[in-house]
Design a protein around this motif. Structure first.
Motif, PDB file in Angstrom:
ATOM      1  N   LYS A   1      49.226  42.821  45.261  1.00 55.62           N
ATOM      2  CA  LYS A   1      47.886  42.218  45.242  1.00 55.62           C
ATOM      3  C   LYS A   1      46.777  43.259  45.087  1.00 55.62           C
ATOM      4  N   LEU A   2      47.005  44.229  44.200  1.00 54.01           N
ATOM      5  CA  LEU A   2      45.999  45.249  43.889  1.00 54.01           C
ATOM      6  C   LEU A   2      45.534  45.057  42.448  1.00 54.01           C
ATOM      7  N   PRO A   3      44.213  45.131  42.203  1.00 58.02           N
ATOM      8  CA  PRO A   3      43.757  45.037  40.816  1.00 58.02           C
ATOM      9  C   PRO A   3      44.158  46.294  40.046  1.00 58.02           C
ATOM     10  N   PHE A   4      44.577  46.119  38.792  1.00 62.35           N
ATOM     11  CA  PHE A   4      45.014  47.262  37.997  1.00 62.35           C
ATOM     12  C   PHE A   4      44.636  47.063  36.543  1.00 62.35           C
TER      13      PHE A   4
ATOM     14  N   ASN B   1      33.278  49.623  37.174  1.00 66.82           N
ATOM     15  CA  ASN B   1      33.636  50.609  38.198  1.00 66.82           C
ATOM     16  C   ASN B   1      35.035  51.194  37.988  1.00 66.82           C
ATOM     17  N   ILE B   2      35.653  50.919  36.853  1.00 75.22           N
ATOM     18  CA  ILE B   2      37.045  51.309  36.610  1.00 75.22           C
ATOM     19  C   ILE B   2      37.254  52.824  36.641  1.00 75.22           C
ATOM     20  N   LYS B   3      36.230  53.575  36.348  1.00 79.51           N
ATOM     21  CA  LYS B   3      36.320  55.045  36.357  1.00 79.51           C
ATOM     22  C   LYS B   3      36.624  55.586  37.752  1.00 79.51           C
ATOM     23  N   LYS B   4      36.271  54.826  38.779  1.00 80.31           N
ATOM     24  CA  LYS B   4      36.508  55.271  40.163  1.00 80.31           C
ATOM     25  C   LYS B   4      37.901  54.912  40.657  1.00 80.31           C
TER      26      LYS B   4
ATOM     27  N   MET C   1      44.147  43.603  31.039  1.00 82.82           N
ATOM     28  CA  MET C   1      43.252  44.035  32.110  1.00 82.82           C
ATOM     29  C   MET C   1      43.248  43.005  33.232  1.00 82.82           C
ATOM     30  N   GLU C   2      43.305  43.490  34.434  1.00 78.32           N
ATOM     31  CA  GLU C   2      43.365  42.603  35.591  1.00 78.32           C
ATOM     32  C   GLU C   2      42.175  42.825  36.514  1.00 78.32           C
ATOM     33  N   GLY C   3      41.711  41.757  37.118  1.00 77.73           N
ATOM     34  CA  GLY C   3      40.747  41.703  38.215  1.00 77.73           C
ATOM     35  C   GLY C   3      39.666  42.762  38.319  1.00 77.73           C
ATOM     36  N   GLY C   4      38.858  42.640  39.376  1.00 77.88           N
ATOM     37  CA  GLY C   4      37.856  43.641  39.710  1.00 77.88           C
ATOM     38  C   GLY C   4      36.729  43.783  38.701  1.00 77.88           C
ATOM     39  N   SER C   5      35.792  44.676  39.007  1.00 77.08           N
ATOM     40  CA  SER C   5      34.695  44.931  38.079  1.00 77.08           C
ATOM     41  C   SER C   5      35.099  46.068  37.150  1.00 77.08           C
ATOM     42  N   ILE C   6      35.022  45.823  35.863  1.00 78.86           N
ATOM     43  CA  ILE C   6      35.456  46.806  34.875  1.00 78.86           C
ATOM     44  C   ILE C   6      34.464  47.982  34.814  1.00 78.86           C
TER      45      ILE C   6
ATOM     46  N   GLY D   1      50.591  56.192  28.025  1.00 84.58           N
ATOM     47  CA  GLY D   1      50.225  55.148  28.973  1.00 84.58           C
ATOM     48  C   GLY D   1      50.032  55.632  30.397  1.00 84.58           C
ATOM     49  N   ARG D   2      49.121  54.955  31.067  1.00 80.46           N
ATOM     50  CA  ARG D   2      48.874  55.186  32.492  1.00 80.46           C
ATOM     51  C   ARG D   2      48.319  53.907  33.078  1.00 80.46           C
ATOM     52  N   VAL D   3      48.302  53.841  34.404  1.00 80.92           N
ATOM     53  CA  VAL D   3      47.817  52.644  35.087  1.00 80.92           C
ATOM     54  C   VAL D   3      46.681  53.058  36.014  1.00 80.92           C
ATOM     55  N   ARG D   4      45.569  52.337  35.939  1.00 81.62           N
ATOM     56  CA  ARG D   4      44.472  52.559  36.881  1.00 81.62           C
ATOM     57  C   ARG D   4      44.554  51.471  37.943  1.00 81.62           C
ATOM     58  N   VAL D   5      44.455  51.879  39.208  1.00 75.21           N
ATOM     59  CA  VAL D   5      44.604  50.935  40.318  1.00 75.21           C
ATOM     60  C   VAL D   5      43.424  51.093  41.272  1.00 75.21           C
ATOM     61  N   SER D   6      42.937  49.982  41.793  1.00 78.72           N
ATOM     62  CA  SER D   6      41.871  50.014  42.789  1.00 78.72           C
ATOM     63  C   SER D   6      42.469  49.683  44.154  1.00 78.72           C
ATOM     64  N   LEU D   7      42.207  50.532  45.130  1.00 82.93           N
ATOM     65  CA  LEU D   7      42.716  50.285  46.480  1.00 82.93           C
ATOM     66  C   LEU D   7      41.682  49.569  47.347  1.00 82.93           C
ATOM     67  N   LYS D   8      40.370  49.798  47.046  1.00 83.80           N
ATOM     68  CA  LYS D   8      39.307  49.255  47.880  1.00 83.80           C
ATOM     69  C   LYS D   8      38.441  48.258  47.128  1.00 83.80           C
ATOM     70  N   ARG D   9      37.886  47.319  47.886  1.00 83.87           N
ATOM     71  CA  ARG D   9      36.901  46.386  47.337  1.00 83.87           C
ATOM     72  C   ARG D   9      35.548  47.094  47.266  1.00 83.87           C
TER      73      ARG D   9
END
Length: 138
Positions: A54-57, A8-11, A1-6, A73-81
């Motif tokens: 440089k995107l959290p995933f 909010n991962i559903k979004k 698991m990488e970066g960001g708030s977990i 398998g799949r990858v979840r990626v966040s585009l926005k802060r």
């Protein structure tokens, strides 16, 4: 698991390897044109490309693509802060993310070795066969 708030991962955007696989048809789940797509990408390669951009995933191994449940398998990626600004200004949509990742996957460091091994094994024993085959004309 990488970066960001977990929490909010559903979004986060979901990206299956099928979306950018040039070997699949649109009906099988490909989302971009074959000329821009890459051959058989993996979740790890997609994750590494997101890291490069440089995107959290987050890689979810236990999930499967609904149209092809053998593909794990799949990858979840966040585009926005949290404040709504983009992590990478060049990538502002799902489609742009797919195109950028598909462009980067063939250049993945682990990729070159795999393709060389595949091409070497395919040229081995089959080259000894003669060119003529099939029915003879009467």
């Amino acid at each position: 698991m990488e970066g960001g708030s977990i929490a909010n991962i559903k979004k986060w955007i979901v990206m299956y390897p099928v979306y950018i696989n040039s070997k699949k048809t649109i009906a099988e789940g490909r989302r971009i044109c074959t000329t821009k797509a890459c051959e058989n990408p993996t979740c790890i390669e997609i994750g590494d490309c997101c890291n490069h951009l440089k995107l959290p995933f987050a890689i979810e191994i236990d999930k499967a693509y609904p149209r092809d449940f053998m593909q794990r398998g799949r990858v979840r990626v966040s585009l926005k802060r949290e404040d709504g600004t983009f992590y990478n200004p060049a990538i502002t949509s799902r489609k742009q993310l797919m195109l950028h990742v598909a462009e980067l996957v063939p250049r993945h460091p682990g990729r070159n070795k795999k393709q060389e091994a595949a091409s070497a094994s395919s040229t081995g024993p089959s080259s000894s066969k003669s060119g003529k085959s099939g029915k003879k004309k009467r």
